[in-house]
Design a protein around this motif. Structure first.
Motif, PDB file in Angstrom:
ATOM      1  N   PHE A   1       0.650  -1.162   0.015  1.00 17.36           N
ATOM      2  CA  PHE A   1      -0.053  -0.349  -0.028  1.00 17.36           C
ATOM      3  C   PHE A   1       1.034   0.867   0.054  1.00 17.36           C
ATOM      4  N   GLY A   2       0.380   2.342  -0.570  1.00 20.75           N
ATOM      5  CA  GLY A   2       0.854   3.524  -0.820  1.00 20.75           C
ATOM      6  C   GLY A   2       0.239   4.755  -1.911  1.00 20.75           C
ATOM      7  N   THR A   3       1.266   4.895  -2.634  1.00 20.95           N
ATOM      8  CA  THR A   3       1.506   5.978  -3.543  1.00 20.95           C
ATOM      9  C   THR A   3       1.931   5.761  -4.333  1.00 20.95           C
ATOM     10  N   ALA A   4       1.928   5.704  -5.935  1.00 20.38           N
ATOM     11  CA  ALA A   4       2.904   5.777  -7.426  1.00 20.38           C
ATOM     12  C   ALA A   4       2.613   7.008  -7.742  1.00 20.38           C
ATOM     13  N   PRO A   5       4.409   7.563  -8.816  1.00 19.72           N
ATOM     14  CA  PRO A   5       3.811   8.263  -8.998  1.00 19.72           C
ATOM     15  C   PRO A   5       2.262   8.653 -10.459  1.00 19.72           C
ATOM     16  N   GLY A   6       2.265   9.817 -10.318  1.00 15.77           N
ATOM     17  CA  GLY A   6       0.751  10.426 -11.423  1.00 15.77           C
ATOM     18  C   GLY A   6      -0.245  11.224 -10.937  1.00 15.77           C
ATOM     19  N   LYS A   7      -1.290  10.746 -11.653  1.00 14.85           N
ATOM     20  CA  LYS A   7      -2.576  11.487 -11.590  1.00 14.85           C
ATOM     21  C   LYS A   7      -3.403  10.318 -11.389  1.00 14.85           C
ATOM     22  N   ALA A   8      -4.478  11.097 -10.665  1.00 18.58           N
ATOM     23  CA  ALA A   8      -6.077   9.362 -10.337  1.00 18.58           C
ATOM     24  C   ALA A   8      -6.330   9.934 -11.563  1.00 18.58           C
ATOM     25  N   PRO A   9      -7.169   8.474 -11.728  1.00 15.45           N
ATOM     26  CA  PRO A   9      -7.795   8.018 -13.096  1.00 15.45           C
ATOM     27  C   PRO A   9      -8.609   9.368 -13.842  1.00 15.45           C
ATOM     28  N   ALA A  10      -9.133   9.056 -14.680  1.00 13.37           N
ATOM     29  CA  ALA A  10     -10.534   9.983 -14.937  1.00 13.37           C
ATOM     30  C   ALA A  10     -11.696   9.914 -14.936  1.00 13.37           C
ATOM     31  N   THR A  11     -12.581  10.224 -14.318  1.00 13.95           N
ATOM     32  CA  THR A  11     -14.192   9.608 -14.616  1.00 13.95           C
ATOM     33  C   THR A  11     -14.881   8.898 -15.734  1.00 13.95           C
ATOM     34  N   PRO A  12     -15.148   7.907 -15.046  1.00 11.48           N
ATOM     35  CA  PRO A  12     -15.782   7.138 -16.133  1.00 11.48           C
ATOM     36  C   PRO A  12     -16.697   7.745 -16.984  1.00 11.48           C
ATOM     37  N   SER A  13     -17.010   7.671 -17.888  1.00 18.17           N
ATOM     38  CA  SER A  13     -17.947   8.693 -19.519  1.00 18.17           C
ATOM     39  C   SER A  13     -19.046   7.758 -19.681  1.00 18.17           C
TER      40      SER A  13
END
Length: 581
Positions: A485-497
């Protein structure tokens, strides 16, 4: 537990625990689950825990679990010490009832015979006494099996609730304090299951079986003058085991089915199943709901214990928050205000990541270590010190915590009191897979931790995680999952469409569809009976279909749905609310 087999994204801000050590917990609970003796004649050996009751007694916590030879004691809801009774007056307790009133803790077991109620003022040292010698025997098949004790302080009256059957209802009776809690008057049937109306009460995986469902695990909570009679259904063997509630104005009813049911439900993820537990308050006034997740490697009734934040909203709606319910959460240090604020935001970094091992036995390959399925597992060729597993996170990430989940594969242990039963291992990390640094060392402990949760004192930025084996008591070294458990570099995903929800011709079901989000690890489908009451969660992985049938709805109730995507960097915003009538 049933007669046939006798025998729980907003980043937190001010709720972080002020402990010198561990500040977080993760389901399943990290306790020393006891080896069973239920299946001794069938020569099946495994650790298990079920039917939990956590009682806040004089500001400390006591956990009672089916057939465990004793109970657990904690001052912080994370560090649990096992307590052995000075003498176990009767046979070990199945689905026990426990209740704290003033300075006394009362304890009672499931039975169809005459059995006593016990009491103790010092449960931390294991001393039990007879409160009464036995309750009168009830008619055949009535019980009291799966009992719950309840004291109404305002009325100064005592009650018991019980039942475990797909034939009989949940029962209730007032108890007579003047006669040492014997039954006062007659018992009465209170509630039955109605799977033809309530989709979540249907049996089987994802509620797909026609077998008549079981109701069990009664519990009573009084809140703002209302009585919440809780029950487990439809059966412990599958992912949809849940807790529901009826609500009334009197301890013995009449009770009305709550339209927002179930109140605790976790059919997806690593920990699945949330039924047959209890509701209690911590020292800050926060509610919690416990439950019995499903493992079922050695036997259908092989289980663990989970604990989810719970509560009552401003309209008196009861709920338990199982969203990310098997990822790390902070321990509270005050009364929380938002149902999601205990979530650490530490995401799962290990799902489907490549792993290598020192050895593999037969088809029990190491790829199973990262599949988030407790029913699949890796087995080493030998149970010997030095066996190892390495997980490649595929990019440098911040690691905050880990969880090592052992499996009992062809075990031969039936006595859970053997001092040789403990787990020892080391964890290392590396940025390049060559230079390793030790971050966890449990070789100095002699505790059994079959679901060891390890919060790092300081997070590390790394790519590789290595488990190095030292000792387990069973003949085989088997591990279902090592979770990182932790956090990876980058952005959260987009909201599903393209999110749509269609109610089936059978209104107990709805079909949910969305478009796949690039880079998502998975999705949470959220729903409830109002746009601001989306308390239900079904987690599904990104490598599964982007269509899901939800079979947990009730006839005559309208619902609101949203969906969110998550990855190793965070959680998307939810979609606009979709209303289905």
């Amino acid at each position: 537990m049933r007669l046939l087999f006798l025998f729980v994204i907003l980043f937190p801000f001010a709720v972080r625990a002020q402990y010198a050590g561990q500040r977080t917990y993760c389901n399943p609970m990290d306790i020393g689950y006891r080896y069973n003796f239920e299946q001794l004649n069938e020569q099946i050996s495994y650790r298990s825990g079920a039917d939990p009751v956590i009682v806040n007694h004089k500001g400390e916590y006591f956990l009672f679990v089916t057939i465990s030879g004793g109970w657990w004691h904690s001052k912080d809801l994370v560090n649990w010490n096992y307590v052995v009774p000075d003498k176990w007056p009767m046979e070990d307790m199945c689905a026990p009832a426990a209740m704290s009133v003033h300075d006394t803790l009362y304890l009672f077991q499931s039975t169809f015979d005459k059995r006593p109620i016990f009491y103790t003022t010092t449960p931390e040292n294991g001393k039990l006494h007879f409160y009464n010698r036995w309750l009168p025997q009830l008619p055949k098949d009535v019980g009291p099996w799966d009992p719950a004790l309840f004291y109404d302080e305002e009325l100064d009256k005592w009650y018991m609730y019980w039942g475990s059957s797909n034939v009989y209802p949940l029962y209730g009776s007032e108890l007579d304090k003047s006669k040492r809690l014997k039954y006062k008057g007659d018992y009465k049937g209170l509630i039955y299951l109605h799977p033809e109306e309530h989709g979540w009460e249907r049996f089987g995986p994802d509620h797909t079986s026609g077998i008549k469902p079981f109701t069990e695990g009664a519990w009573m909570t009084k809140h703002n003058g209302k009585y919440y009679l809780q029950y487990g259904a439809p059966g412990t063997e599958y992912n949809v085991y849940a807790n529901g509630t009826y609500v009334g104005d009197h301890p013995l009813g009449p009770f009305t089915y709550a339209p927002y049911n179930p109140v605790s439900y976790k059919p997806g993820g690593f920990v699945t199943g949330a039924g047959h537990g209890n509701t209690f308050q911590d020292n800050y006034g926060n509610y919690w709901n416990t439950g019995t997740p499903w493992v079922a490697v050695n036997w259908n009734f092989e289980r663990r214990i989970a604990m989810f934040p719970a509560g009552f909203d401003r309209d008196g709606q009861m709920f338990a928050n199982t969203r990310f319910g098997d990822l790390p959460h902070y321990l509270p240090t005050r009364k929380w205000e938002s149902k999601d604020e205990l979530f650490t935001g530490w995401m799962l970094l290990s799902y489907r990541k490549p792993a290598t091992a020192s050895s593999e036995r037969d088809t029990f390959n190491v790829a199973r270590i990262t599949d988030e399925n407790p029913r699949t597992f890796w087995v080493a060729k030998e149970n010997r010190e030095g066996e190892w597993i390495t997980i490649d996170l595929q990019k440098e990430s911040q690691v905050n915590a880990l969880q090592v989940n052992y499996t009992d594969y062809k075990s031969d242990i039936y006595d859970g009191t053997d001092p040789k039963i403990y787990t020892q291992f080391r964890i290392y990390h590396s940025r390049d897979g060559k230079q390793w640094e030790k971050i966890v060392d449990l070789t100095g402990e002699k505790r059994d931790r079959p679901n060891a949760y390890l919060e790092l004192k300081k997070p590390v930025t790394t790519r590789y995680i290595k488990y190095e084996h030292v000792y387990v008591a069973s003949p085989n070294l088997a591990i279902s999952d090592i979770r990182v458990f932790g956090t990876a570099p980058g952005k959260a995903p987009a909201t599903p469409s393209k999110f749509t929800v269609r109610r089936d011709t059978d209104p107990r079901n709805a079909f949910v569809d969305w478009q796949k989000v690039p880079g998502a690890t998975g999705y949470n489908i959220l729903w409830g009976i109002a746009p601001d009451k989306l308390y239900q969660t079904y987690q599904t992985w990104a490598d599964a279909p982007t269509t899901k049938e939800i079979r947990a709805l009730s006839k005559g109730v309208s619902y609101y749905f949203v969906i969110e995507a998550f990855n190793e960097s965070g959680v998307s915003k939810t979609t606009p609310v979709v209303f289905v009538k």
